[in-house]
Design an enzyme around this catalytic site. Sequence first.
Site, PDB file in Angstrom:
ATOM      1  N   TYR A  95      28.350  38.680  44.619  1.00 45.06           N
ATOM      2  CA  TYR A  95      29.738  38.901  44.188  1.00 45.06           C
ATOM      3  C   TYR A  95      30.673  38.782  45.391  1.00 45.06           C
ATOM      4  O   TYR A  95      31.669  38.051  45.363  1.00 45.06           O
ATOM      5  CB  TYR A  95      29.866  40.287  43.542  1.00 45.06           C
ATOM      6  CG  TYR A  95      31.294  40.733  43.330  1.00 45.06           C
ATOM      7  CD1 TYR A  95      32.108  40.104  42.393  1.00 45.06           C
ATOM      8  CD2 TYR A  95      31.835  41.782  44.081  1.00 45.06           C
ATOM      9  CE1 TYR A  95      33.424  40.505  42.209  1.00 45.06           C
ATOM     10  CE2 TYR A  95      33.145  42.189  43.891  1.00 45.06           C
ATOM     11  CZ  TYR A  95      33.938  41.548  42.959  1.00 45.06           C
ATOM     12  OH  TYR A  95      35.239  41.944  42.785  1.00 45.06           O
TER      13      TYR A  95
HETATM   14  N1  LIG Z   1      38.347  47.097  39.542  1.00 47.93           N
HETATM   15  C1  LIG Z   1      38.033  47.077  40.823  1.00 47.93           C
HETATM   16  O1  LIG Z   1      37.722  48.112  41.424  1.00 47.93           O
HETATM   17  C2  LIG Z   1      38.076  45.805  41.612  1.00 47.93           C
HETATM   18  C3  LIG Z   1      37.797  45.870  42.985  1.00 47.93           C
HETATM   19  C4  LIG Z   1      37.831  44.699  43.733  1.00 47.93           C
HETATM   20  C5  LIG Z   1      38.166  43.503  43.131  1.00 47.93           C
HETATM   21  N2  LIG Z   1      38.429  43.454  41.811  1.00 47.93           N
HETATM   22  C6  LIG Z   1      38.785  42.157  41.233  1.00 47.93           C
HETATM   23  O2  LIG Z   1      39.973  42.319  40.481  1.00 47.93           O
HETATM   24  C7  LIG Z   1      39.984  41.429  39.374  1.00 47.93           C
HETATM   25  C8  LIG Z   1      40.201  42.207  38.089  1.00 47.93           C
HETATM   26  O3  LIG Z   1      39.142  43.160  37.967  1.00 47.93           O
HETATM   27  P1  LIG Z   1      39.031  44.188  36.787  1.00 47.93           P
HETATM   28  O4  LIG Z   1      38.503  45.438  37.354  1.00 47.93           O
HETATM   29  O5  LIG Z   1      40.288  44.177  36.004  1.00 47.93           O
HETATM   30  O6  LIG Z   1      37.840  43.515  35.947  1.00 47.93           O
HETATM   31  P2  LIG Z   1      37.739  43.161  34.402  1.00 47.93           P
HETATM   32  O7  LIG Z   1      36.341  42.666  34.203  1.00 47.93           O
HETATM   33  O8  LIG Z   1      38.204  44.297  33.587  1.00 47.93           O
HETATM   34  O9  LIG Z   1      38.770  41.987  34.246  1.00 47.93           O
HETATM   35  C9  LIG Z   1      38.456  40.632  34.421  1.00 47.93           C
HETATM   36  C10 LIG Z   1      38.811  39.896  33.137  1.00 47.93           C
HETATM   37  O10 LIG Z   1      38.551  38.509  33.362  1.00 47.93           O
HETATM   38  C11 LIG Z   1      37.945  37.984  32.196  1.00 47.93           C
HETATM   39  N3  LIG Z   1      37.140  36.836  32.630  1.00 47.93           N
HETATM   40  C12 LIG Z   1      35.973  36.845  33.315  1.00 47.93           C
HETATM   41  N4  LIG Z   1      35.547  35.607  33.530  1.00 47.93           N
HETATM   42  C13 LIG Z   1      36.473  34.778  32.961  1.00 47.93           C
HETATM   43  C14 LIG Z   1      36.597  33.378  32.836  1.00 47.93           C
HETATM   44  N5  LIG Z   1      35.677  32.562  33.352  1.00 47.93           N
HETATM   45  N6  LIG Z   1      37.671  32.875  32.168  1.00 47.93           N
HETATM   46  C15 LIG Z   1      38.614  33.711  31.649  1.00 47.93           C
HETATM   47  N7  LIG Z   1      38.547  35.048  31.733  1.00 47.93           N
HETATM   48  C16 LIG Z   1      37.488  35.574  32.385  1.00 47.93           C
HETATM   49  C17 LIG Z   1      37.108  39.102  31.616  1.00 47.93           C
HETATM   50  O11 LIG Z   1      36.894  38.945  30.218  1.00 47.93           O
HETATM   51  C18 LIG Z   1      37.965  40.333  31.945  1.00 47.93           C
HETATM   52  O12 LIG Z   1      38.788  40.680  30.860  1.00 47.93           O
HETATM   53  C19 LIG Z   1      38.658  40.686  39.427  1.00 47.93           C
HETATM   54  O13 LIG Z   1      38.887  39.472  40.090  1.00 47.93           O
HETATM   55  C20 LIG Z   1      37.782  41.577  40.258  1.00 47.93           C
HETATM   56  O14 LIG Z   1      36.765  40.849  40.920  1.00 47.93           O
HETATM   57  C21 LIG Z   1      38.390  44.579  41.032  1.00 47.93           C
END
Ligand SMILES: NC(=O)c1ccc[n+]([C@@H]2O[C@H](COP(=O)([O-])OP(=O)(O)OC[C@H]3O[C@@H](n4cnc5c(N)ncnc54)[C@H](O)[C@@H]3O)[C@@H](O)[C@H]2O)c1
Length: 321
Positions: free
Chosen positions: A156
């Site tokens: 990741y």
């Molecule tokens: N939540 C955290 O603590 C955290 C920390 C570091 C980074 N991030 C990053 O922040 C971003 C948002 O994270 P989140 O916590 O809201 O996660 P999340 O999984 O709730 O949101 C990601 C969304 O993207 C959609 N998705 C995934 N692959 C896809 C694709 N190929 N095409 C279209 N949609 C797609 C999923 O259905 C989901 O609704 C992500 O990039 C994640 O890597 C989150």
Amino acid sequence: MDKPKTILVTGGAGFIGSHVARKLIASGHEVVLVDNFSPYYDPSLKEARIAILLKDLPFTLYRNDVQDAPAMRKIFETHKPDLICHQAAQAGVRYAIQDPFAYGESNLMGTLTLLELSKQFGVKGIVMASSSSIYGDAAHYPVKETDVADKPISLYAATKRACELMAYSYHHLYQLPITCLRFFTVYGPWGRPDMALFSFTKAALEGKPIDVYGQGDMARDFTYIDDITDGVVKALEKNLPWAALNLGRGKPESLMHTIELVESATGKTLEKKLLPMQPGDVKQTWADITQAKALLGWEPNVNLEKGVPKFVEWYREYYGV
Ligand SMILES: NC(=O)c1ccc[n+]([C@@H]2O[C@H](COP(=O)([O-])OP(=O)(O)OC[C@H]3O[C@@H](n4cnc5c(N)ncnc54)[C@H](O)[C@@H]3O)[C@@H](O)[C@H]2O)c1
């Protein structure tokens, strides 16, 4: 932002994407959401974010995969977005052991598709989600944006760092303004079921034991969703030519203290099963946030003592417990 803009939010049904979309719509922007409602965790929560969190708000939703270049091209042609807020990704450190290709597909190919379309359609700026995990097991804390981040300890993290590097090349070659935001353990209402705080709360309210990895000797720089949303919106407003910025609270909290806060907010005592570290997990995260403060004028406001009860309150209401 001075004038309303058309903003494409990928991962718009996700935890962070839906909160950002809500704030952007409230500020008068035209918001277009793309999400494939991936089954990585219960898609009914994603549907509920759209139906409840974004209830009665004006936006357009496409149920598309960001890797699907022809479908994405159509969306760019129809809406001609000014800005892209790229949140879609295969998240989670541990799941990469089960399904590595999901990370290559959504994170690498999905991001490349958006960069290429943004170049072709003359998008004015991109803000994209990166992660604290890119720092790996850091040599010192707090981590700074200038620290070398070339030893990811999970796939990741490797894909998130690769996305930053691809983004830089697009900035360099085509002068695309891009800000990569390195989020530190985001939590709060409508949060992700695969994350620790969610599973601790669920276990407490169901009277079940919890698995505590790293024998409980881990710390996370927990950052409340409203602070993250504010940072993402500020980054869209500033639209810096190029930046990679930490968005964390700047204060690591021990896992055991976090569990105590869940216990006090739920009024339950958790039975803890102490287990070794899991592959891909880092022992601690801790952000130096000087740069985000200076360049975005951003300041996190919600500490864990305030944030955990807000999360638990949402959890009880949403799941009716
Ligand atoms: N939540 C955290 O603590 C955290 C920390 C570091 C980074 N991030 C990053 O922040 C971003 C948002 O994270 P989140 O916590 O809201 O996660 P999340 O999984 O709730 O949101 C990601 C969304 O993207 C959609 N998705 C995934 N692959 C896809 C694709 N190929 N095409 C279209 N949609 C797609 C999923 O259905 C989901 O609704 C992500 O990039 C994640 O890597 C989150």
